[in-house]
Enzyme design. Structure first.
Site, PDB file in Angstrom:
ATOM      1  N   GLY A 143      16.539  -6.584 -42.507  1.00 52.60           N
ATOM      2  CA  GLY A 143      16.207  -8.011 -42.490  1.00 52.60           C
ATOM      3  C   GLY A 143      14.819  -8.221 -41.928  1.00 52.60           C
ATOM      4  O   GLY A 143      13.973  -7.315 -41.956  1.00 52.60           O
ATOM      5  N   SER A 144      14.599  -9.408 -41.393  1.00 53.75           N
ATOM      6  CA  SER A 144      13.249  -9.758 -40.943  1.00 53.75           C
ATOM      7  C   SER A 144      12.942  -9.148 -39.569  1.00 53.75           C
ATOM      8  O   SER A 144      13.863  -8.764 -38.834  1.00 53.75           O
ATOM      9  CB  SER A 144      13.127 -11.280 -40.858  1.00 53.75           C
ATOM     10  OG  SER A 144      14.079 -11.750 -39.928  1.00 53.75           O
ATOM     11  N   GLU A 161       4.250 -12.548 -43.526  1.00 56.69           N
ATOM     12  CA  GLU A 161       5.061 -12.175 -44.692  1.00 56.69           C
ATOM     13  C   GLU A 161       5.616 -13.436 -45.353  1.00 56.69           C
ATOM     14  O   GLU A 161       6.177 -14.294 -44.679  1.00 56.69           O
ATOM     15  CB  GLU A 161       6.237 -11.294 -44.247  1.00 56.69           C
ATOM     16  CG  GLU A 161       7.095 -10.814 -45.411  1.00 56.69           C
ATOM     17  CD  GLU A 161       8.403 -10.138 -44.992  1.00 56.69           C
ATOM     18  OE1 GLU A 161       9.015 -10.567 -44.004  1.00 56.69           O
ATOM     19  OE2 GLU A 161       8.797  -9.170 -45.677  1.00 56.69           O
ATOM     20  N   LYS A 221      28.424  -6.684 -43.015  1.00 57.12           N
ATOM     21  CA  LYS A 221      28.263  -8.139 -43.044  1.00 57.12           C
ATOM     22  C   LYS A 221      27.159  -8.476 -44.039  1.00 57.12           C
ATOM     23  O   LYS A 221      25.977  -8.282 -43.767  1.00 57.12           O
ATOM     24  CB  LYS A 221      27.890  -8.709 -41.666  1.00 57.12           C
ATOM     25  CG  LYS A 221      28.037 -10.237 -41.701  1.00 57.12           C
ATOM     26  CD  LYS A 221      27.232 -10.961 -40.658  1.00 57.12           C
ATOM     27  CE  LYS A 221      25.814 -11.234 -41.057  1.00 57.12           C
ATOM     28  NZ  LYS A 221      25.639 -12.103 -42.235  1.00 57.12           N
ATOM     29  N   CYS A 249      11.280  -6.115 -50.079  1.00 57.39           N
ATOM     30  CA  CYS A 249      10.609  -5.811 -48.805  1.00 57.39           C
ATOM     31  C   CYS A 249       9.405  -4.901 -49.019  1.00 57.39           C
ATOM     32  O   CYS A 249       8.429  -4.973 -48.286  1.00 57.39           O
ATOM     33  CB  CYS A 249      11.592  -5.144 -47.856  1.00 57.39           C
ATOM     34  SG  CYS A 249      12.280  -3.629 -48.539  1.00 57.39           S
ATOM     35  N   GLU A 264      15.552  -1.689 -40.595  1.00 50.20           N
ATOM     36  CA  GLU A 264      14.685  -1.705 -41.786  1.00 50.20           C
ATOM     37  C   GLU A 264      14.171  -3.124 -41.917  1.00 50.20           C
ATOM     38  O   GLU A 264      14.915  -4.015 -42.318  1.00 50.20           O
ATOM     39  CB  GLU A 264      15.483  -1.313 -43.039  1.00 50.20           C
ATOM     40  CG  GLU A 264      16.035   0.097 -43.026  1.00 50.20           C
ATOM     41  CD  GLU A 264      14.964   1.159 -43.193  1.00 50.20           C
ATOM     42  OE1 GLU A 264      13.791   0.803 -43.460  1.00 50.20           O
ATOM     43  OE2 GLU A 264      15.285   2.333 -43.022  1.00 50.20           O
ATOM     44  N   THR A 301      14.538 -11.130 -36.421  1.00 51.36           N
ATOM     45  CA  THR A 301      15.983 -10.906 -36.309  1.00 51.36           C
ATOM     46  C   THR A 301      16.247  -9.463 -35.902  1.00 51.36           C
ATOM     47  O   THR A 301      17.103  -9.189 -35.052  1.00 51.36           O
ATOM     48  CB  THR A 301      16.700 -11.214 -37.643  1.00 51.36           C
ATOM     49  OG1 THR A 301      16.256 -12.464 -38.135  1.00 51.36           O
ATOM     50  CG2 THR A 301      18.206 -11.249 -37.465  1.00 51.36           C
ATOM     51  N   GLY A 302      15.488  -8.543 -36.489  1.00 47.68           N
ATOM     52  CA  GLY A 302      15.682  -7.116 -36.190  1.00 47.68           C
ATOM     53  C   GLY A 302      15.441  -6.794 -34.719  1.00 47.68           C
ATOM     54  O   GLY A 302      16.182  -6.003 -34.122  1.00 47.68           O
TER      55      GLY A 302
HETATM   56  P1  NAD Z   1      17.263 -12.153 -41.908  1.00 45.91           P
HETATM   57  O1  NAD Z   1      16.693 -11.323 -40.821  1.00 45.91           O
HETATM   58  O2  NAD Z   1      17.216 -13.617 -41.783  1.00 45.91           O
HETATM   59  O3  NAD Z   1      18.831 -11.794 -42.106  1.00 45.91           O
HETATM   60  C1  NAD Z   1      19.276 -10.490 -42.410  1.00 45.91           C
HETATM   61  C2  NAD Z   1      20.747 -10.380 -42.034  1.00 45.91           C
HETATM   62  O4  NAD Z   1      20.861 -10.516 -40.620  1.00 45.91           O
HETATM   63  C3  NAD Z   1      21.657 -11.443 -42.635  1.00 45.91           C
HETATM   64  O5  NAD Z   1      22.912 -10.870 -42.967  1.00 45.91           O
HETATM   65  C4  NAD Z   1      21.835 -12.426 -41.480  1.00 45.91           C
HETATM   66  O6  NAD Z   1      23.044 -13.156 -41.538  1.00 45.91           O
HETATM   67  C5  NAD Z   1      21.851 -11.465 -40.298  1.00 45.91           C
HETATM   68  N1  NAD Z   1      21.485 -12.072 -39.019  1.00 45.91           N
HETATM   69  C6  NAD Z   1      20.705 -13.162 -38.774  1.00 45.91           C
HETATM   70  N2  NAD Z   1      20.629 -13.392 -37.439  1.00 45.91           N
HETATM   71  C7  NAD Z   1      21.366 -12.419 -36.829  1.00 45.91           C
HETATM   72  C8  NAD Z   1      21.684 -12.135 -35.472  1.00 45.91           C
HETATM   73  N3  NAD Z   1      21.208 -12.868 -34.473  1.00 45.91           N
HETATM   74  N4  NAD Z   1      22.475 -11.067 -35.217  1.00 45.91           N
HETATM   75  C9  NAD Z   1      22.949 -10.306 -36.223  1.00 45.91           C
HETATM   76  N5  NAD Z   1      22.695 -10.532 -37.534  1.00 45.91           N
HETATM   77  C10 NAD Z   1      21.904 -11.584 -37.827  1.00 45.91           C
HETATM   78  O7  NAD Z   1      16.576 -11.644 -43.252  1.00 45.91           O
HETATM   79  P2  NAD Z   1      16.751 -12.226 -44.736  1.00 45.91           P
HETATM   80  O8  NAD Z   1      16.038 -13.524 -44.831  1.00 45.91           O
HETATM   81  O9  NAD Z   1      18.179 -12.143 -45.154  1.00 45.91           O
HETATM   82  O10 NAD Z   1      15.939 -11.095 -45.571  1.00 45.91           O
HETATM   83  C11 NAD Z   1      14.562 -11.122 -45.714  1.00 45.91           C
HETATM   84  C12 NAD Z   1      13.893 -10.144 -44.755  1.00 45.91           C
HETATM   85  O11 NAD Z   1      14.461  -8.846 -44.904  1.00 45.91           O
HETATM   86  C13 NAD Z   1      12.408  -9.973 -45.058  1.00 45.91           C
HETATM   87  O12 NAD Z   1      11.688  -9.959 -43.849  1.00 45.91           O
HETATM   88  C14 NAD Z   1      12.335  -8.611 -45.735  1.00 45.91           C
HETATM   89  O13 NAD Z   1      11.092  -7.963 -45.632  1.00 45.91           O
HETATM   90  C15 NAD Z   1      13.422  -7.865 -45.014  1.00 45.91           C
HETATM   91  N6  NAD Z   1      13.901  -6.714 -45.798  1.00 45.91           N
HETATM   92  C16 NAD Z   1      13.588  -5.442 -45.373  1.00 45.91           C
HETATM   93  C17 NAD Z   1      14.012  -4.335 -46.133  1.00 45.91           C
HETATM   94  C18 NAD Z   1      13.687  -2.918 -45.709  1.00 45.91           C
HETATM   95  O14 NAD Z   1      14.293  -1.982 -46.247  1.00 45.91           O
HETATM   96  N7  NAD Z   1      12.780  -2.704 -44.772  1.00 45.91           N
HETATM   97  C19 NAD Z   1      14.760  -4.540 -47.292  1.00 45.91           C
HETATM   98  C20 NAD Z   1      15.060  -5.837 -47.686  1.00 45.91           C
HETATM   99  C21 NAD Z   1      14.639  -6.929 -46.923  1.00 45.91           C
END
Ligand code: NAD
Length: 497
Positions: free
Chosen positions: A247-248, A401, A194, A304, A270, A251-252
């Site tokens: 992701g963040s 962040e 996704k 990230c 991650e 959310t994670g």
């Molecule tokens: P986000 O957490 O908003 O979204 C990430 C993904 O999760 C998207 O596809 C989103 O649609 C999905 N999502 C959102 N809510 C969800 C839920 N309830 N259930 C399942 N999936 C859901 O993050 P973002 O704004 O897309 O990305 C930025 C964040 O990602 C920053 O915090 C950044 O540090 C982090 N990031 C981490 C790494 C790493 O390798 N550690 C790499 C890139 C980005």
């Protein structure tokens, strides 16, 4: 300079009806909302993509499960590696097309799209392809006592986990997806990806190339839509065996809880960071400024691994900030498709609003801004690269962040204080130490609380080096040999004879 010419195949691709990619075909969802994909350089709509229905999420997982127990299980490891390499060849052949689609939807400078999204993805795919034939269990010497002359032999099998759900953010929409499905497919798993709702286009094209490469239908599926509906449905599906999420942090955490509640699924998380860079007193001012540019402003800070907290010795901080201000003032801000631009737009309207709100907070709480802290000219989501001195380690600019081009600075007096500041956070993704004294640096490295620590560099990743966070920045590792552990189950077999 003007924008580069858009390839005709990119224009044709963008004009299509964008759907889900399931079982080797584009699948329509006419009754769902179509989300506009906005070009961050000018806020114009470049395409629209329909969100997957719950039935389509079911269909995608069912198709991945059928492929997992059928065609992919019957495909030898050597062949799996060959197919991943063929996909890498096709990505190479379509490099410019993929890079342009990426820059048009994410605001990534075209040079970065070519070098990071495509060339790095190719390197990762080839790395995973090489591992496909090297995944193995072990034989063990057993300690069981033998009372009647019977003997025992034991061994382990490393078996693919099953259907992997990969949930991807918007900052590196191809490369992060490749980390997930490349690992999964090399290990014999199948995948449903996704993408982020902001940047779904490139993976739809990559999935077509995967089919053209010979990866069987159902092995790689793409479902589009927002996290709350499509992401949640994917995690909850009983046939999904593993969730790999980038992701963040908030959310994670939710994804981790949902995966546990949906039947103790395996999870890799991650997540975000507030990564520190510590410059020792011996490091020259000019090289410090180069290091800050490398660590903070790549892809407008939407990396990230980027550093957002900078610690500089008190005797040097004024000189560093002055030199940094002059360097930032020379950066050419422009469209992602202008090859001469050095700094592009932020990726989407929501992120632009978040960074602007952060500027306001910084101004209200901390006062002085050395450079930036405002919008930059242009129709897109442009902001200035920003440098802000903090008053203390507790300031918002040192704790939250931004995921944007915002570097915050604090002076330290001695190196132990610097190390304390670096570790004084609940995050732990990356960190860097900058000094000419390597023996000092290597003594610091084990004491820095981060999944990756760089010395005299920042933001470099390599397929051979495991990547992931400690503390709130995540669970698990991607790439390196470590990835195999996260996409396979270990089965113990004991034989009496
Ligand atoms: P986000 O957490 O908003 O979204 C990430 C993904 O999760 C998207 O596809 C989103 O649609 C999905 N999502 C959102 N809510 C969800 C839920 N309830 N259930 C399942 N999936 C859901 O993050 P973002 O704004 O897309 O990305 C930025 C964040 O990602 C920053 O915090 C950044 O540090 C982090 N990031 C981490 C790494 C790493 O390798 N550690 C790499 C890139 C980005």
């Amino acid at each position: 300079m003007a924008d580069i010419r858009i390839l005709s195949e990119v224009e044709t691709f963008l004009a299509r009806q964008h759907r889900q990619y399931i079982d080797g075909q584009a699948v329509a969802a006419m009754d769902t909302v179509a989300t506009d994909i906005i070009n961050p350089s000018n806020r114009k709509v470049v395409a629209s993509v329909r969100q997957a229905t719950p039935a389509q999420v079911q269909h995608a997982v069912a198709s991945a499960h059928e492929a997992f127990t059928g065609v992919w299980q019957q495909t030898s490891a050597a062949r799996r590696g060959e197919l991943l390499n063929r996909l890498a060849d096709l990505m190479q052949a379509h490099r410019e097309e993929l890079a342009q689609i990426e820059s048009l939807s994410s605001g990534k400078l075209i040079g970065l799209s070519r070098a990071f999204e495509i060339d790095y993805s190719i390197a990762f795919l080839r790395y995973y392809a090489g591992w496909a034939t090297k995944i193995h269990g072990q034989t063990m010497n057993l300690s069981l006592p033998s009372s009647n002359g019977e003997q025992y032999t034991g061994f382990t099998l490393r078996q693919p986990i099953g259907v992997v759900a990969g949930i991807v953010p918007w900052n590196f929409s191809i490369m992060i997806a490749v980390w997930k499905f490349g690992s999964a497919l090399a290990c014999g798993c199948t995948a449903v990806i996704k993408p982020s709702e902001f940047t779904p286009l490139t993976m739809l094209r990559v999935a077509e190339l995967a089919l053209e490469a010979g990866i069987p239908p159902g092995v790689l599926n793409i479902v589009n839509g927002n996290g709350r509906t499509v992401g949640t449905a994917l995690i909850a599906h009983p046939k999904v065996a593993k969730v790999t999420f980038t992701g963040s942090v908030p959310t994670g955490v939710g994804v981790g809880v949902a995966a546990m509640q949906a039947g103790l699924k395996h999870v890799t998380l991650e997540l975000g960071g507030k990564n520190p860079a510590g410059f020792l007193r011996d490091f020259p001012v000019e090289r410090t400024v180069d290091g800050i540019i490398e660590a903070a402003y790549l892809h407008q800070g939407e990396v990230c691994a980027s550093a957002e907290r900078f610690y500089v010795h008190r005797s040097r901080i004024d000189d560093v900030l002055e030199a940094l201000h002059h360097t930032l003032a020379t950066l050419k801000i422009g469209s992602a498709l202008d090859e001469s631009a050095q700094f592009g737009p932020l990726a989407n309207a929501a992120h632009f609003a978040k960074v602007m709100a952060f500027f306001e907070k910084a101004r209200a709480q901390d006062g002085e801004i050395v450079h930036g802290g405002t919008v930059a000219p242009g129709d897109g989501f442009f902001v200035q690269p920003t440098a802000i001195p903090a008053r203390s380690q507790a300031d918002t600019i040192m704790t939250e962040e931004t995921f944007g081009p915002v570097a915050s600075f604090l002076a330290y007096d001695d190196e132990e204080e610097m190390l304390h500041y670096m570790n004084d956070t609940h995050f732990g993704l990356t960190a860097s130490i900058w000094t000419n004294d390597l023996s000092k640096a290597l003594r610091f490295v084990p004491r820095v609380e981060a999944g990756t620590v760089w010395v005299n560099m920042h933001n470099y990743i390599d397929p051979a080096m495991p990547f992931g966070g400690v503390k709130s920045s995540g669970i698990g590792r991607e790439f390196g040999e470590a990835f195999i552990e996260y996409f396979t189950e270990l089965k113990s077999v004991i034989v009496r004879y």
